[in-house]
Design a protein around this motif. Structure first.
Motif, short mmCIF file in Angstrom:
data_model
loop_
_atom_site.label_atom_id
_atom_site.label_comp_id
_atom_site.label_asym_id
_atom_site.label_seq_id
_atom_site.Cartn_x
_atom_site.Cartn_y
_atom_site.Cartn_z
N ARG A 95 7.39 0.97 -0.58
CA ARG A 95 7.86 1.02 -1.97
C ARG A 95 8.49 -0.31 -2.39
NH1 ARG A 95 9.39 6.31 -0.34
NH2 ARG A 95 11.58 5.73 -0.10
N LEU A 96 9.14 -0.98 -1.45
CA LEU A 96 9.70 -2.30 -1.76
C LEU A 96 8.60 -3.25 -2.20
CD1 LEU A 96 11.91 -4.53 -1.70
CD2 LEU A 96 11.35 -4.85 0.73
N VAL A 97 7.50 -3.30 -1.46
CA VAL A 97 6.41 -4.21 -1.81
C VAL A 97 5.85 -3.86 -3.18
CG1 VAL A 97 4.11 -5.03 -1.17
CG2 VAL A 97 5.83 -4.64 0.61
N VAL A 98 5.65 -2.58 -3.44
CA VAL A 98 5.10 -2.15 -4.73
C VAL A 98 6.02 -2.53 -5.88
CG1 VAL A 98 4.48 -0.12 -6.12
CG2 VAL A 98 3.76 -0.28 -3.73
N SER A 99 7.34 -2.54 -5.63
CA SER A 99 8.31 -2.83 -6.69
C SER A 99 8.41 -4.30 -7.05
CB SER A 99 9.70 -2.33 -6.27
OG SER A 99 10.25 -3.17 -5.25
N LEU A 100 7.82 -5.16 -6.23
CA LEU A 100 7.98 -6.60 -6.44
C LEU A 100 7.11 -7.09 -7.60
CD1 LEU A 100 7.84 -7.78 -2.71
CD2 LEU A 100 9.88 -7.67 -4.17
N PRO A 101 7.50 -8.20 -8.22
CA PRO A 101 6.62 -8.80 -9.24
C PRO A 101 5.26 -9.15 -8.63
CG PRO A 101 8.81 -9.81 -9.26
CD PRO A 101 8.76 -8.94 -8.05
N ASP A 102 4.24 -9.17 -9.47
CA ASP A 102 2.88 -9.43 -8.97
C ASP A 102 2.80 -10.72 -8.16
OD1 ASP A 102 2.08 -7.15 -10.22
OD2 ASP A 102 1.14 -8.15 -11.93
N GLU A 103 3.50 -11.77 -8.62
CA GLU A 103 3.40 -13.07 -7.95
C GLU A 103 3.89 -12.98 -6.51
OE1 GLU A 103 4.62 -16.72 -6.24
OE2 GLU A 103 6.10 -15.34 -7.08
N ARG B 18 4.17 -10.04 -4.73
CA ARG B 18 3.41 -9.01 -4.02
C ARG B 18 2.09 -9.57 -3.47
NH1 ARG B 18 3.80 -5.48 -7.68
NH2 ARG B 18 1.74 -5.71 -8.64
N GLU B 19 1.54 -10.58 -4.14
CA GLU B 19 0.27 -11.14 -3.69
C GLU B 19 0.42 -12.23 -2.64
OE1 GLU B 19 -2.76 -9.99 -4.41
OE2 GLU B 19 -1.59 -8.38 -5.32
N ARG B 20 1.63 -12.61 -2.31
CA ARG B 20 1.82 -13.61 -1.27
C ARG B 20 1.45 -13.03 0.09
NH1 ARG B 20 7.51 -16.87 -2.44
NH2 ARG B 20 7.14 -17.32 -4.65
N GLY B 21 0.99 -13.91 0.98
CA GLY B 21 0.49 -13.46 2.26
C GLY B 21 1.48 -12.65 3.07
N ARG B 22 2.72 -13.11 3.15
CA ARG B 22 3.70 -12.41 3.97
C ARG B 22 3.99 -11.00 3.43
NH1 ARG B 22 4.44 -13.81 9.19
NH2 ARG B 22 4.54 -16.08 9.39
N PHE B 23 3.99 -10.82 2.11
CA PHE B 23 4.24 -9.50 1.55
C PHE B 23 3.02 -8.60 1.73
CE2 PHE B 23 7.51 -11.95 -0.72
CZ PHE B 23 8.62 -11.16 -0.40
N ARG B 24 1.83 -9.17 1.67
CA ARG B 24 0.63 -8.36 1.95
C ARG B 24 0.64 -7.90 3.41
NH1 ARG B 24 -4.56 -11.42 -0.17
NH2 ARG B 24 -5.49 -9.38 0.25
N VAL B 25 1.08 -8.77 4.31
CA VAL B 25 1.20 -8.37 5.72
C VAL B 25 2.26 -7.29 5.87
CG1 VAL B 25 1.93 -9.18 7.99
CG2 VAL B 25 0.34 -10.54 6.65
N LEU B 26 3.38 -7.44 5.15
CA LEU B 26 4.42 -6.41 5.19
C LEU B 26 3.85 -5.06 4.76
CD1 LEU B 26 7.41 -5.61 5.54
CD2 LEU B 26 7.79 -6.36 3.17
N ALA B 27 3.02 -5.07 3.74
CA ALA B 27 2.41 -3.81 3.29
C ALA B 27 1.50 -3.23 4.36
CB ALA B 27 1.63 -4.05 2.00
N VAL B 28 0.74 -4.08 5.06
CA VAL B 28 -0.12 -3.60 6.15
C VAL B 28 0.72 -3.01 7.27
CG1 VAL B 28 -1.75 -4.33 7.94
CG2 VAL B 28 -1.97 -5.23 5.62
#
Length: 637
Positions: free
Chosen positions: A563-571, A573-583
């Motif tokens: 939910r933290l990742v989803v709540s972030l601004p698009d810019e 959320r699309e960074r590599g480290r946040f995409r890895v966090l989502a995975v």
């Protein structure tokens, strides 16, 4: 032959290093991708490995805000040039020697990267490949490898120019001076390094000169040794015969490895990298720089991927290196007030017939040619100017050498600088608070509190802590004392000062520090709560959001991390480290299908760490029966 020293620039496809991470680096020192066992090693090497370990990169801030988006940008250079050679130094990038052109052959003797792309291989994260790097202080790529050095032009008594570069290294408290000049009669670049411990206490010392060389199928490396200590990325360190099997051909290495040559000390230390036609680079030094090493990436998917990640289409490379100790795992004891000096010479060499020669014959022939070439060169000019005061400034570094001297004078402590350097106390806006504090002019941090802006810089050491303790107490003095305690592992002291800071003013910075202490102390729920409060006060701060995400996963709260990742601004959320966090969060929640879907979208993590296997490990968890794609393979074995 008269040389010139000029300033110019070269335009390269570049990804800027970016602003530093504003959060202090209180976590443990970034670990190298491999650790060495001391079992079976000579006592002296084993003792040096155990001595002088560094727990934190504090007070430096991390440089982890770069991307992989490159645009044309200038790289500022100081250029030494005569009829025989051209040497280019990147003054804003640790003084890196990025080019060494032998005009007779038209060949660059060092690997000349065609792009500037930071990657996570340095002690402060950002590092780039190519050229000759000067590493001081502690094991790893030094903290100033992507930072400006002071530089000045010196005119020697014979009228020839000398480029001087210098800085103050803040973890070890060392002053380093690097003087460079071109030989007047032969093709050679001479470099004289002077390091002083200006303080009244012993400190750990480390130096390695890392020389990147373009790799071809026929490249071969020579050093005057029959054995070496070989390290691989499984942690082994053992003595091996360098001739059987032959380890001198980088292109034939089956995995990433280091070979630290066991030189016997009977001759001048040297190393050479030659091509099949016998041409190449020789590196020779005075005896103090006694170590020599060969590093190869290895003929693996991961090794090839790393080289492309760092250099694009520039091509493959290996490194030949020279250091103070036998291996790079070692730190030496540098006494209080000591000054260590040595000279290094880089020169083109031509040794016919060694491409296919047996090791003993080839080493004898190469050593003889390097000895002849070194004897024909003359580096005495650098000794003559070693104590000359800096002339015209070509570049400005940090104020920390000057501020440390002022601090020592305030408390009647030792700080003996080098005569050939000059630090500017007014350099750098990030040190304004500390300049004011030294002058007794620090603003009332509680009356004029703007806790929304993070402190611009940090300090370390007993004298700085004393200065803070003597200043009027405020949220900021308590916060800085908390950070200092945190970085040295005093979690109880850190907690007390973070809490005192918060009682004065509630700041994201003290909340973050307190949250990290609680995570480290085994109280993840309290840690998550304070990190969440910190992010609420510093909304959108990427490094803080990542720390919160990691804490949520560590606390077993994967759904909240998602939910933290989803709540972030698009810019963000699309960074590599946040995409890895989502995975990671999806896998922790048991949703392998969603994790796999995200991985198949091709995630780039600009600051993936050397030796970090997160991407391949995540892929294997999501797809146990499918091979890891090359784009996710950063393995070193």
């Amino acid at each position: 032959m008269t040389a010139t020293l000029t300033l110019t620039s070269v335009t390269l496809p570049s990804a800027p290093v970016g602003a530093p991470n504003p959060l202090p680096a209180v976590a443990a020192m970034p670990q190298a991708p491999y650790e060495a066992s001391t079992v079976g090693l000579p006592d002296a090497i084993a003792e040096n490995i155990r001595y002088g370990q560094v727990a934190s990169i504090h007070p430096y801030l991390l440089q982890d805000q770069y991307t992989r988006e490159r645009t044309a940008a200038p790289m500022r250079l100081a250029v030494l040039e005569n009829d025989l050679m051209r040497a280019e130094f990147a003054l804003d990038l640790g003084g890196r020697l990025v080019r060494l052109l032998d005009k007779a052959s038209g060949r660059d003797l060092v690997y000349r990267n065609e792009i500037f792309q930071p990657a996570n291989l340095g002690l402060r994260n950002a590092w780039f490949s190519g050229g000759v790097e000067w590493n001081i202080g502690m094991r790893g790529h030094w903290p100033l490898t992507c930072a400006p050095l002071y530089a000045a032009s010196i005119t020697a008594p014979d009228g020839e120019p000398v480029l001087r570069m210098w800085e103050y290294e803040r973890v070890r408290g060392l002053i380093v001076q690097i003087d460079a000049t071109l030989d007047s009669t032969v093709a050679a670049l001479h470099v004289r390094v002077t390091v002083r411990n200006p303080h009244a206490a012993e400190t750990g010392m480390y130096w390695w000169t890392n020389i990147a060389v373009a790799q071809t199928e026929g490249s071969r490396v020579f050093a005057p040794a029959t054995h070496a200590y070989q390290t691989q990325y499984d942690g082994t360190l053992a003595q091996v015969d360098v001739a059987s099997p032959d380890v001198s051909r980088p292109a034939e290495a089956q995995a990433a490895a280091d070979w630290f040559y066991a030189l016997d000390g009977s001759q001048t230390p040297w190393i050479a990298a030659l091509e099949p036609d016998g041409s190449g680079l020789g590196h020779v030094s005075s005896p103090r720089l006694a170590g020599r090493k060969l590093f190869v990436w290895g003929d693996t998917t991961g090794g090839r991927h790393w080289q492309h990640w760092l250099g694009g289409e520039t091509g493959s490379y290996f490194e030949v290196q020279g250091g103070l100790a036998t291996t790079q795992y070692e730190h030496l004891r540098m006494p209080a007030g000591a000054t260590w000096e040595w000279t290094e010479t880089f020169l083109p060499v031509q040794v016919d017939g060694v491409s296919s020669a047996d090791w003993p014959s080839a080493v004898e022939a190469v050593g003889a040619e390097i000895g002849r070439a070194a004897d024909a060169a003359d580096a005495s000019r650098l000794e003559a100017v070693a104590d000359f005061e800096p002339g015209e400034l070509l570049n400005v570094g940090s104020p920390w050498g000057a501020l440390e001297a002022m601090l020592a004078e305030r408390y009647d402590a030792a700080f003996e600088s080098l005569p050939g350097v000059r630090f500017d106390p007014s350099a750098g806006e990030d040190a304004g608070y500390w300049r004011a504090l030294l002058h007794g002019e620090a603003p009332d941090a509680d009356a004029d509190a703007d806790v929304t802006v993070p402190p611009a810089s940090y300090v370390a050491g007993a004298l700085w802590e004393r200065l803070l303790a003597e200043a009027p107490a405020s949220w900021l003095t308590h916060y800085h004392r908390a950070v200092m305690a945190h970085a040295r592992g005093d979690l109880a002291g850190a907690t007390a000062h973070y809490e005192a800071s918060l009682r004065s003013h509630r700041s994201a910075w003290a909340l973050r520090g307190l949250g990290l202490v609680e995570m480290a102390s085994g109280d993840p729920d309290a840690g998550v709560a304070h990190l969440s409060d910190a992010l609420a006060l510093a909304e959108g701060l990427a490094p803080l959001a990542l720390e919160l995400g990691d804490a949520l996963l560590a606390a077993g709260r994967a759904d909240e991390a998602s939910r933290l990742v989803v709540s972030l601004p698009d810019e963000l959320r699309e960074r590599g480290r946040f995409r890895v966090l989502a995975v990671r969060a999806a896998l922790a929640s048991g949703d392998r299908a969603e994790a796999g879907r995200m991985l198949e979208d091709e995630i780039d993590v600009p600051d993936i760490r050397e030796g970090e296997l997160s991407m391949s490990e995540l892929w294997r968890q999501a797809f146990p029966d499918r091979p890891v794609p090359a784009r996710y393979d950063f393995s070193m074995t």
